[in-house]
Design an enzyme around this catalytic site. Structure first.
Site, PDB file in Angstrom:
ATOM      1  N   SER A   1      -3.509  -3.513  -3.053  1.00  0.00           N
ATOM      2  CA  SER A   1      -2.665  -2.322  -2.502  1.00  0.00           C
ATOM      3  C   SER A   1      -3.528  -1.252  -1.919  1.00  0.00           C
ATOM      4  O   SER A   1      -4.653  -0.903  -2.791  1.00  0.00           O
ATOM      5  CB  SER A   1      -1.811  -1.662  -3.753  1.00  0.00           C
ATOM      6  OG  SER A   1      -0.730  -0.845  -3.051  1.00  0.00           O
TER       7      SER A   1
ATOM      8  N   ASP B   1      -3.743   2.176  -2.007  1.00  0.00           N
ATOM      9  CA  ASP B   1      -3.022   3.364  -2.479  1.00  0.00           C
ATOM     10  C   ASP B   1      -4.223   4.639  -2.324  1.00  0.00           C
ATOM     11  O   ASP B   1      -4.886   5.133  -3.201  1.00  0.00           O
ATOM     12  CB  ASP B   1      -2.805   3.385  -4.195  1.00  0.00           C
ATOM     13  CG  ASP B   1      -2.009   1.985  -4.414  1.00  0.00           C
ATOM     14  OD1 ASP B   1      -1.615   1.581  -3.457  1.00  0.00           O
ATOM     15  OD2 ASP B   1      -1.490   1.908  -5.316  1.00  0.00           O
TER      16      ASP B   1
ATOM     17  N   SER C   1       0.804  -1.229  -0.066  1.00  0.00           N
ATOM     18  CA  SER C   1      -0.028  -0.018  -0.120  1.00  0.00           C
ATOM     19  C   SER C   1       0.795   1.067  -0.130  1.00  0.00           C
ATOM     20  O   SER C   1       2.101   0.995   0.254  1.00  0.00           O
ATOM     21  CB  SER C   1      -0.903   0.153   1.137  1.00  0.00           C
ATOM     22  OG  SER C   1      -1.845  -0.885   1.197  1.00  0.00           O
TER      23      SER C   1
END
Lengths: 428, 428, 428, 428
Positions: free
Chosen positions: B334, B336, B296
């Protein structure tokens, strides 16, 4: 003794009660019992638990009375837990959220938005206990060997800072776990239970409410259920069955149950009225300065209709239409956040919980066509409307921190107003 | 002794170190020191703190080594705190967020989305400590008499479950408070500090990084700074200055620092390589089975340009373009998540923190015109790109739970690859 | 004679050509032919038409030269049509859109956002012809007895106001219909064709480009294809294979092909350079005042992977990552709008086109699990990157309205720069 | 002769009328004239034109009767034009949109979403004329020397395919231009005018409606106005003043004004009833098979409150709450699309219209604080509710293509139902 007298009596009794266990079943009349004009066909329990698999549990914390001492009390709070697929499985569901007005918090929604998957229970508590409850949810999932390396629990909140010593942080991890452990199918309690314990709604006592709809067979026969933690609105906004009942019922204005020095102030800086008696009838009328809407409502919508995440987003957005019927403006101070999920298509997408890290083959799922959505939209608006009314009807008058007292909406007076307007139908 | 030798030595030293205090200043070479080709003009510190008023604080927790025992360690984690207007004021800022891929959490964003106002510090920690840190932020605001009846702290996370005993929940409220209390302007530490302590980035050791840009006078002369907690990506995806350096550098594959029975497994079920020596050069090459992206990145963008919330949303979305330059795909695993704020227009909107409940008159503010946004978009992409590279360059090789070792990207080898491709410029 | 000489020659020939028919096949070298470093495995045609069922048609309008007279010309425009399921069927597809920067228009997206269904062809033309093409699409659907009472055609645009007499509205309904009628599977033309005819891209001549990726069998073996109408960017931003080639190639600056009084002005008010010769090598260098990004790019992503609308939204958002690799900032002046669709699950949802008005039973469909998305995200970024490069490589130098000349990016110089940087691989 | 008799007579007269000119002023009773219970304080005209600067113009096309022949008629359609700052200026306004249900189209919204700026008039017409009207808007802006190189006109639609020969495309560019040219401040016509000419609303004749609210001085004294083109809903859903009046009023069911062979079919395949007389009282009752909601509503909200684009998005989303009061479910077949703009802050952002291409310095603007939004939210819900009711009350019974007749909601019967429910207040 009328129904509302009972409500007041119960409210008084609660003052000194300590109740960890959820009430079982319903003791007060609900919207359909009273004959309030409502559309649609509810399910067996007229509850979110009419959707097969959905389980609900509460921890209710009521303790102490009198002046607020941070860390001491009085305590009027709790936790509500919704398990989309019950205890038997941590299986994920498709889900989506929408914020009618985002002055509130619901953790875990970034992953719901991205993947369309909800992998954790949904919990609701007070504003300052979100962290505690989130961590407890993680601990509970670890304890129960939930699949996956980590989770983003969906934890929502509304503020009980008026009646509850909210800054005292009385909700502990064990309370969240107890709500999760006690979750069950079947009829569920409403009113001053779980996260809804200390809530206020449209100028009256608020709390937890629920309702459901069953679609006609030619529309698929699906069930859609709603659970609300109702803490939003002002009395002058409130409409039930289209009638501004908050303006037509007299008295029952929130007040302080004993004379205090200095006087307790309302949010607008004016002194709060002192309750003249248990009925509140001598307290200032509702056309007195209204307190700004600073509440919130969390709405959870469950269905067994086979909807993909994009379609559940459409469902979540329709909650606003049910609230519109009741006069809501999605006020700036209100955290009106809604989450919808479908129990259809078990195992369709494990989200992060896929333990072995090997991507699954495409899942065979079912998906409703767009032109079959209207009955579900109608059900969402109707069940939201009814669940909010049920939350208010089930709530008992409560006196909390600093002797603030919020009255339950009086059943008899409500019926009287609706009768006057031809909006009371034959009682169920 | 080369720079990368120093890195390895430092990594070894850290193994048994206990470091609560943030490193002051920068000890390792940064992207511009190494001559990596980058565009734009950085600010004085090439850091988010180049934006006047912004303060950053860390608590870094490194303790123990060897086998993982939940609740014991090893500990490789921490907390990062960003105060948009520093300690002097809890004044709100305009803000907005965007999730490039939402497999992560950032609390408090519903209110940011609705009102465009951020009223709390921004904190970053590990995935399972979000609840603790959120509660600590509330407690810290109460302690410091922050205005307002309640807050929705912005707390974000990335997972350090590989190197850190994450399920041991070693981050306590005091650590979050210490990060908040220690926040300061000026140059800030990077690498294995704060929430970034145990992070992995593009197959190498990750962590905290920062960079900034100053616009030309004819574009308003504004400053824009970025801070990242970098934990995303795979080695084969990584491009620096446009070159897939992760593929061209040999060795340095993550490995287990001693032979174990049974062998430690990677996410894909294959046994992890055993580190042959401190260089990792004998460990399997990066074209061995890659581990899926499960990391992440949290990106915080600050600017003093006078942007309204709708314009800050545009800024937040441009972070993806900086990550695109480095090869990111915003992988499914992830989180993000990006948040942007503007320190211009102090006092423009108090959000929920308006203490007296009286609505303010319209605020006189400044707002950039749409056609002046491009230099800020460019700055966002560039500073994101550089902050991620800085996070990797500043990180030291770390050995954590179950002897897993992640190598810092080796400076000399990196320079060598870039030289080969004509992408090393004169060093600063 | 080098390839780029041929390009220049063709450009000259086009000056007086009138070409209604799409070029068949590819006459100029594409990115992989030149050996530009790119990842992934393309499909048979390296085109959006590698996705089974997808058909593409063009109408290209090139006529006249010299001074612009509104309504007369010169004409450098056209229409591109994409039929998601080809001519055999008007069957709907699941779809989603995302705007990297919304300074542009794409009609019909409200219904795509709501229902996740695209029921019409996708057309791309110039900015001022959107209305005409939208109406033509309706007429074409009526003519071909498309099911349903009405449609919201998806019509996108980028501006060709520099080279084309755009305000002269030379695109007529018949041109849109011809593009639709001529749509076919197989290899497709690139460069100065269809809606891409008069486009500019990263300071060079732009146009239409395409590319595709085929996933490994263990990732499902799906195909994903991209088609772009490329009109965005500035030369200094451009990176190919990570190298800022726009800065390293000399000359080829846009210029005016004959001396005019008063001189033609650029967007920034400075006089445009006069082309010194056909090569443009004597024209001002690219570090001369850059024109602000005022272009746009439309990106269409097709796949046969079984994605639901929520998943296609994730795909559409990843286009930004491919553009990030090429240096894009999603500039304020740019309409960077992307639409993605899946040809899997035919008949799953007829949207508005369900003729008899009876809601269908839930459809049995397939849906990829979240953790299988990464290869598609990678394919989206890669194919977007390659399609844009292909658009530039296939475009021929064009001289249009007011003698403005935009040069094709010179293949040999580009190869030379990339060789210098070690970013030219063995040619396909 | 009662008011509703007049309505019927006027309906009959319209059958053979050709009306290009907008009706001036209001001839039928509006919601407040009838005494329908409504909250809030309207402005002078109770119209969107109460917002200073806002101008509205119509072109109404009514011609022919009898059987539908595509291209011949009958014609029941038109164009509505809203100029946010009137004719004096093409100056942009801040704006935002929201789709309650996106089964409709509104062009130009990508740029509104990105920049928060509306630079063109807002036009509303029928579904198939969006292209024509969009092109006409461009031509009109060229003709009037509007600044800027290009525009993305905001053109919305609802379908009049039942009463109008919609596929005959009777709206021409000149009609759009005439609506634009005729736009004026002051009182505006409602009902069967402009784009609303052939619309149906909640089972009755629909059309154009408007209303406004003026805030109390202590809330800033701002004005907010709404204009709707109302074509959505079913009779059984309709609630006015909270009462399901559509169910309680008898007769007035849409019917075919003469016996035809074969019989005209409704959307559900059943034969349409034949109108027994002009009252429709003998026609089947509304509990007969309902036609699915396939209409739409466009809602335009104008205010002079100083709101930034993020705040206008909040306003646009509140339109749903006004529609919720009237029973809407945002049905799947309905294009419920809303656009809001603020006339405050002239010149704050020129969007694409900044002629010289030089970025402006930051603009000094005003912005309301979040906690001052509630009165505007209330005004939005209330004015939307009233504008829809006004659209229905002003509409006259109309007989259109294939002799389909839709009845105006009968004023006297409506008053009678509301009186019965105690929801008729003293008439204005």
């Amino acid at each position: 003794m009328t129904r509302s007298d009972v409500g007041r009596l119960l409210g008084a009794l609660f003052l000194s009660a300590l109740a960890f266990e959820p009430a079982v079943g319903q003791t007060k009349a609900r919207a359909r019992d009273l004959g309030i004009a409502l559309d649609g066909t509810p399910g067996r329990f007229d509850a979110i638990t009419d959707v097969p698999g959905v389980e609900v549990g509460y921890t209710t914390l009521i303790e102490g009375e009198g002046k607020r001492t941070v860390g001491k009390g009085p305590v009027r709070t709790g936790v509500t837990a919704i398990l989309p697929r019950g205890h038997g499985s941590f299986g994920s569901v498709f889900g989506a959220f929408y914020a009618g007005n985002g002055n509130g918090d619901m953790t875990g929604t970034h992953w719901v938005e991205e993947s369309g998957v909800i992998e954790t229970p949904i919990l609701i508590t007070n504003t300052l206990s979100v962290g505690t409850v989130r961590d407890a949810a993680v601990a509970w999932m670890v304890k129960h060997d939930a699949p996956g390396p980590f989770w983003y629990p969906v934890v929502a909140e509304t503020s009980d800072g008026r009646l509850n010593d909210q800054k005292g942080l009385h909700v502990k991890a064990e309370h969240a776990m107890r709500a999760l452990d006690s979750a069950a199918a079947g009829p569920i309690a409403e009113g001053n239970v779980g996260g809804g314990t200390g809530m206020l709604c449209n100028g009256f006592k608020g709390g937890t409410g629920t309702a459901s709809r069953v679609l006609a067979a030619e529309h698929g026969g699906f069930t859609l259920g709603v659970l609300v933690q109702c803490n939003y609105g002002t009395r002058s906004q409130l409409r039930i069955a289209g009638i501004p009942v908050g303006r037509e019922i007299e008295g029952y204005t929130p007040c302080v149950a004993q004379r205090m020095e200095p006087p307790v102030l309302r949010a607008d800086g004016t002194p709060a009225p002192v309750c003249s008696d248990s009925s509140g009838l001598d307290a200032p009328a509702p056309d007195e300065p209204n307190e700004a809407e600073q509440g919130s409502i969390i709405v959870v919508v469950a269905t067994d209709a086979p909807l993909t995440p994009d379609q559940l987003k459409r469902i979540a957005r329709r909650v606003s239409l049910g609230m519109g019927r009741l006069g809501s403006i999605h006020g700036n101070g209100s955290g009106d956040i809604f989450i919808a999920f479908s129990t259809a298509n078990p195992g369709a997408d494990a989200g992060n919980s896929d333990v072995d890290g090997v991507a699954l083959p495409p899942a065979n799922i079912q998906r409703l066509s767009s032109d079959a959505m209207d009955p579900l939209f109608t059900a969402t608006a109707e069940a939201t409307e009814e669940a909010i009314v049920n939350a208010m009807l089930a709530a008992d008058t409560m006196t909390g921190a600093d002797y603030w007292r919020y009255y339950a909406i009086p059943h008899a007076e409500l019926q009287s107003v609706l009768t006057k307007h031809g909006r009371l139908v034959e009682q169920r």
